[in-house]
Design a protein around this motif. Structure first.
Motif, PDB file in Angstrom:
ATOM      1  N   GLU A  80       0.834  -1.203   0.000  1.00 12.20           N
ATOM      2  CA  GLU A  80       0.000   0.000   0.000  1.00 12.20           C
ATOM      3  C   GLU A  80       0.868   1.252   0.000  1.00 12.20           C
ATOM      4  O   GLU A  80       0.607   2.220  -0.732  1.00 12.20           O
ATOM      5  N   SER A  81       1.920   1.230   0.809  1.00 10.98           N
ATOM      6  CA  SER A  81       2.838   2.365   0.874  1.00 10.98           C
ATOM      7  C   SER A  81       3.546   2.576  -0.463  1.00 10.98           C
ATOM      8  O   SER A  81       3.683   3.711  -0.943  1.00 10.98           O
ATOM      9  N   MET A  82       3.998   1.495  -1.081  1.00  7.82           N
ATOM     10  CA  MET A  82       4.676   1.586  -2.376  1.00  7.82           C
ATOM     11  C   MET A  82       3.738   2.158  -3.441  1.00  7.82           C
ATOM     12  O   MET A  82       4.104   3.066  -4.195  1.00  7.82           O
ATOM     13  N   LEU A  83       2.519   1.614  -3.517  1.00  9.95           N
ATOM     14  CA  LEU A  83       1.564   2.069  -4.523  1.00  9.95           C
ATOM     15  C   LEU A  83       1.130   3.513  -4.289  1.00  9.95           C
ATOM     16  O   LEU A  83       0.868   4.246  -5.252  1.00  9.95           O
ATOM     17  N   TYR A  84       1.057   3.917  -3.043  1.00 12.35           N
ATOM     18  CA  TYR A  84       0.669   5.299  -2.736  1.00 12.35           C
ATOM     19  C   TYR A  84       1.595   6.275  -3.451  1.00 12.35           C
ATOM     20  O   TYR A  84       1.138   7.245  -4.083  1.00 12.35           O
ATOM     21  N   LYS A 144       0.206  16.417  -1.888  1.00 13.23           N
ATOM     22  CA  LYS A 144      -0.267  15.318  -1.044  1.00 13.23           C
ATOM     23  C   LYS A 144       0.762  15.024   0.042  1.00 13.23           C
ATOM     24  O   LYS A 144       1.960  15.289  -0.133  1.00 13.23           O
ATOM     25  N   PRO A 145       0.335  14.460   1.170  1.00 11.14           N
ATOM     26  CA  PRO A 145       1.298  14.096   2.215  1.00 11.14           C
ATOM     27  C   PRO A 145       2.348  13.133   1.675  1.00 11.14           C
ATOM     28  O   PRO A 145       2.035  12.221   0.906  1.00 11.14           O
ATOM     29  N   THR A 146       3.584  13.342   2.070  1.00 12.22           N
ATOM     30  CA  THR A 146       4.645  12.441   1.624  1.00 12.22           C
ATOM     31  C   THR A 146       4.513  11.086   2.311  1.00 12.22           C
ATOM     32  O   THR A 146       3.786  10.925   3.287  1.00 12.22           O
ATOM     33  N   ASN A 147       5.240  10.117   1.783  1.00 10.86           N
ATOM     34  CA  ASN A 147       5.076   8.734   2.239  1.00 10.86           C
ATOM     35  C   ASN A 147       5.330   8.593   3.730  1.00 10.86           C
ATOM     36  O   ASN A 147       4.554   7.945   4.443  1.00 10.86           O
TER      37      ASN A 147
END
Length: 231
Positions: A80-84, A144-147
């Motif tokens: 999910e983090s990678m795809l975000y 957008k908020p960074t990872n």
């Protein structure tokens, strides 16, 4: 459009594109170009980069979205983090140039797409790491908020790491088998070199070393922008 791409960077796309093919063509024209000239026939239509990007971008977005899939419930968070970050938008100029270079040499978008996805994975990894508190410490990217703001610094670091390794795997596993294995290996080697000390990582180190200095030279800036900014 400011692409911030140097001759050294474009030569990477051209060399990678040429690995997939043997006949040289321009993407805007149907007939091969000679080895001695890149000038299109006088009657050929003008090549519109903006239209070309618009044409290729939906296919790139689809391929990127399919490139990361969680295979187990324990990998849901990292994927999910990678795809975000991978699907956070952008011009996608690197995969577009990869496809254009391949088509220029007579190949197809399908031939080049695994490599195009790989390039965007590598680029996304660099953005995730660049935003970290230990680097540029940015809270927003593209509005957008960074990872690391969403997932924490620890997961963001691992998401970037997890983006890099599969980028090489993606080229090796998904490039059509009509492309000779030696050429696929050559692409993987070139990609690896572009990320290492004489590439993205080395350029980023120079970027960090230049911060706060009043004696930065043109050679320092050239190294940084050639190896980090344009990767």
């Amino acid at each position: 459009m400011n692409l911030r791409l140097t001759g050294a960077t474009f030569s990477l796309f051209v060399s990678v594109g040429s690995c997939f093919t043997t006949t040289r063509r321009h993407p805007a024209f149907g007939s091969p170009l000679s080895a001695t000239t890149a000038t299109p026939p006088p009657s050929a239509p003008a090549f519109d980069l903006n239209e070309y990007i618009k044409e290729k971008k939906p296919f790139i977005e689809e391929a990127l979205e399919k490139s990361i899939r969680s295979q187990h419930k324990n990998t849901d968070k990292i994927c999910e983090s990678m795809l975000y970050s991978l699907m956070a938008g952008g011009k996608r100029i690197r995969p577009v140039l990869c496809i254009a270079a391949c088509e220029m040499f007579g190949g197809s978008m399908e031939d080049a797409m695994p490599c195009a996805v790989s390039l965007e994975m590598i680029h996304t990894m660099s953005l995730i790491h660049d935003d970290l508190p230990s680097m540029d410490n940015d809270d927003l990217r593209r509005g957008k908020p960074t990872n690391h703001v969403l997932y924490g610094e620890d997961v963001a670091i691992l998401a970037g790491d997890a983006m890099l390794s599969p980028s090489f795997e993606h080229v090796a596993a998904h490039t059509p088998r009509t492309i000779p294995a030696q050429k696929i290996l050559d692409v993987v080697v070139r990609l690896g070199k572009s990320v290492g000390p004489v590439g993205l990582a080395g350029g980023h180190v120079m970027d960090l070393e230049c911060e706060g200095r009043d004696n930065v030279t043109n050679a320092d800036l050239t190294w940084k922008h050639t190896h980090k900014t344009t990767t």
